[in-house]
Motif scaffolding. Structure first.
Motif, mmCIF file in Angstrom:
data_model
loop_
_atom_site.group_PDB
_atom_site.id
_atom_site.type_symbol
_atom_site.label_atom_id
_atom_site.label_comp_id
_atom_site.label_asym_id
_atom_site.label_seq_id
_atom_site.Cartn_x
_atom_site.Cartn_y
_atom_site.Cartn_z
ATOM 1 N N THR A 117 2.583 2.177 -15.310
ATOM 2 C CA THR A 117 1.361 2.204 -16.109
ATOM 3 C C THR A 117 1.734 2.405 -17.569
ATOM 4 O OG1 THR A 117 0.090 3.141 -14.278
ATOM 5 C CG2 THR A 117 -0.854 3.350 -16.477
ATOM 6 N N ILE A 146 9.108 -9.361 -14.828
ATOM 7 C CA ILE A 146 8.058 -8.401 -15.183
ATOM 8 C C ILE A 146 6.754 -9.163 -15.402
ATOM 9 C CG2 ILE A 146 7.261 -6.735 -16.904
ATOM 10 C CD1 ILE A 146 10.131 -6.057 -17.496
ATOM 11 N N PRO A 183 6.067 5.298 -11.224
ATOM 12 C CA PRO A 183 5.501 5.421 -9.871
ATOM 13 C C PRO A 183 6.098 6.597 -9.125
ATOM 14 C CG PRO A 183 7.126 3.675 -9.914
ATOM 15 C CD PRO A 183 6.961 4.135 -11.339
ATOM 16 N N THR A 239 4.225 -4.852 -13.266
ATOM 17 C CA THR A 239 4.969 -4.930 -12.016
ATOM 18 C C THR A 239 6.369 -5.428 -12.333
ATOM 19 O OG1 THR A 239 2.979 -5.428 -10.734
ATOM 20 C CG2 THR A 239 5.098 -5.973 -9.727
ATOM 21 N N LYS A 267 10.154 -6.415 -10.826
ATOM 22 C CA LYS A 267 10.922 -6.767 -9.633
ATOM 23 C C LYS A 267 12.373 -7.011 -10.026
ATOM 24 C CE LYS A 267 7.090 -9.056 -7.210
ATOM 25 N NZ LYS A 267 6.636 -10.333 -6.583
ATOM 26 N N LYS A 295 10.892 -3.230 -6.077
ATOM 27 C CA LYS A 295 9.644 -3.487 -6.793
ATOM 28 C C LYS A 295 9.022 -2.166 -7.218
ATOM 29 C CE LYS A 295 5.114 -5.717 -6.161
ATOM 30 N NZ LYS A 295 4.269 -6.479 -5.211
ATOM 31 N N SER A 296 8.543 -2.100 -8.454
ATOM 32 C CA SER A 296 7.888 -0.889 -8.930
ATOM 33 C C SER A 296 6.757 -1.251 -9.882
ATOM 34 C CB SER A 296 8.884 0.038 -9.635
ATOM 35 O OG SER A 296 9.479 -0.633 -10.740
ATOM 36 N N LYS A 297 5.813 -0.338 -10.017
ATOM 37 C CA LYS A 297 4.701 -0.527 -10.943
ATOM 38 C C LYS A 297 4.705 0.595 -11.969
ATOM 39 C CE LYS A 297 1.505 -3.308 -8.217
ATOM 40 N NZ LYS A 297 0.118 -3.488 -7.760
ATOM 41 N N GLU A 307 -0.906 -2.470 -16.950
ATOM 42 C CA GLU A 307 -0.033 -2.107 -15.846
ATOM 43 C C GLU A 307 0.985 -3.219 -15.627
ATOM 44 O OE1 GLU A 307 -1.160 0.181 -11.989
ATOM 45 O OE2 GLU A 307 -1.228 -1.946 -11.476
ATOM 46 N N TYR A 322 8.911 4.229 -4.952
ATOM 47 C CA TYR A 322 9.507 2.934 -5.250
ATOM 48 C C TYR A 322 9.622 2.133 -3.950
ATOM 49 C CZ TYR A 322 10.775 4.590 -9.907
ATOM 50 O OH TYR A 322 10.734 5.063 -11.190
ATOM 51 N N SER A 360 -2.195 -11.673 -19.454
ATOM 52 C CA SER A 360 -0.916 -11.312 -18.851
ATOM 53 C C SER A 360 0.270 -11.855 -19.633
ATOM 54 C CB SER A 360 -0.846 -11.833 -17.405
ATOM 55 O OG SER A 360 -1.829 -11.213 -16.606
#
Length: 239
Positions: free
Chosen positions: A41, A76, A30, A49, A51, A37-39, A47, A33, A85
């Motif tokens: 790809t 995650i 990303p 996420t 934490k 928390k970050s995402k 994708e 930030y 998921s």
């Protein structure tokens, strides 16, 4: 929540390395930030996420040596392109030891009211991941995941972790994927690059870099659930 178990560090035999046509998933970080928390790809696969919880540190002192242990939670959620998921709930544990020399006389002269301290020696131990990985696919069994990161350059096939459901066991090794391994045939830049590689029954299922290029490689033909599990475990290592 977390089952703990041990594994013996040693050499894991690899009978079949990653082929030169392995699937490569670029990890796109990303630009911004948001706190913890970050995402991320994961190529065209999905994708994630990630934490990170607030870390907590406990320190004890015995015979002039201080022992410190820092714990942090990490979670995650990786959603694949087919909307399936995978979930990782884990904690990390980082330990260190240090010796401090105090100089109270110096402080009395300056009347600082606090003691001057000098760190004489500090040993930082590898970080350990302890967690469980589950999916919303038809595979009902969660995977236990334990891994200890090491900072020893160019040690090939050093076992550092395990990913298991009981029915299946995937070993994690630190490796350089040396030039004799097939994945390097079309990519000279990977020579001596450090990886975590995932091995099941002597067959390499995939690898993730953790010191240079941000990417995941996967063995062609893996089923979607195994890819979800592997990618999620690899993301926890890379970040």
């Amino acid at each position: 929540m977390i089952s703990t178990f041990s594994f013996a560090q040693g050499n894991v035999t690899v009978y079949e390395g990653l082929p030169s046509d392995s699937e490569k998933l670029e990890l796109i970080l990303p630009k911004i930030y948001w706190f913890s928390k970050s995402k991320i790809t994961v190529g065209n696969f999905g994708e994630a996420t990630i934490k990170e919880g607030i870390s907590s540190t406990e320190t004890t002192r015995k015979k002039g040596v201080s022992y410190s242990e820092t714990k942090q939670k990490i979670s995650i959620i990786l959603k694949g392109s087919d909307n399936k998921s995978c979930y990782l709930e884990a904690r990390t544990v980082q330990k260190d030891e240090f010796v401090i020399k105090s100089d109270p006389i110096f402080n009395r002269i300056l009347d600082l009211g606090i003691e001057s301290e000098e760190i004489l020696r500090m040993d930082i131990f590898p970080k350990t991941y302890l967690g469980k990985i589950s999916t919303d696919t038809n595979d009902p069994k969660p995977w236990d995941f334990i891994l200890t990161t090491v900072e020893q350059d160019f040690i090939s096939n050093l076992e550092v972790g395990i990913l298991t459901t009981g029915d299946r066991t995937i070993y994690v090794i630190q490796t350089t994927l040396d030039p004799l391994r097939k994945i390097n045939e079309n990519s000279e830049g990977l020579t001596n690059t450090l990886f975590y590689e995932f091995i099941e029954n002597g067959i390499s299922l995939g690898a993730v870099t953790y010191d240079s290029e941000n990417a995941i490689w996967l063995k062609p033909g893996l089923d979607k659930t195994t890819k979800l599990i592997l990618c999620t475990a690899m993301l926890s290592i890379a970040y």
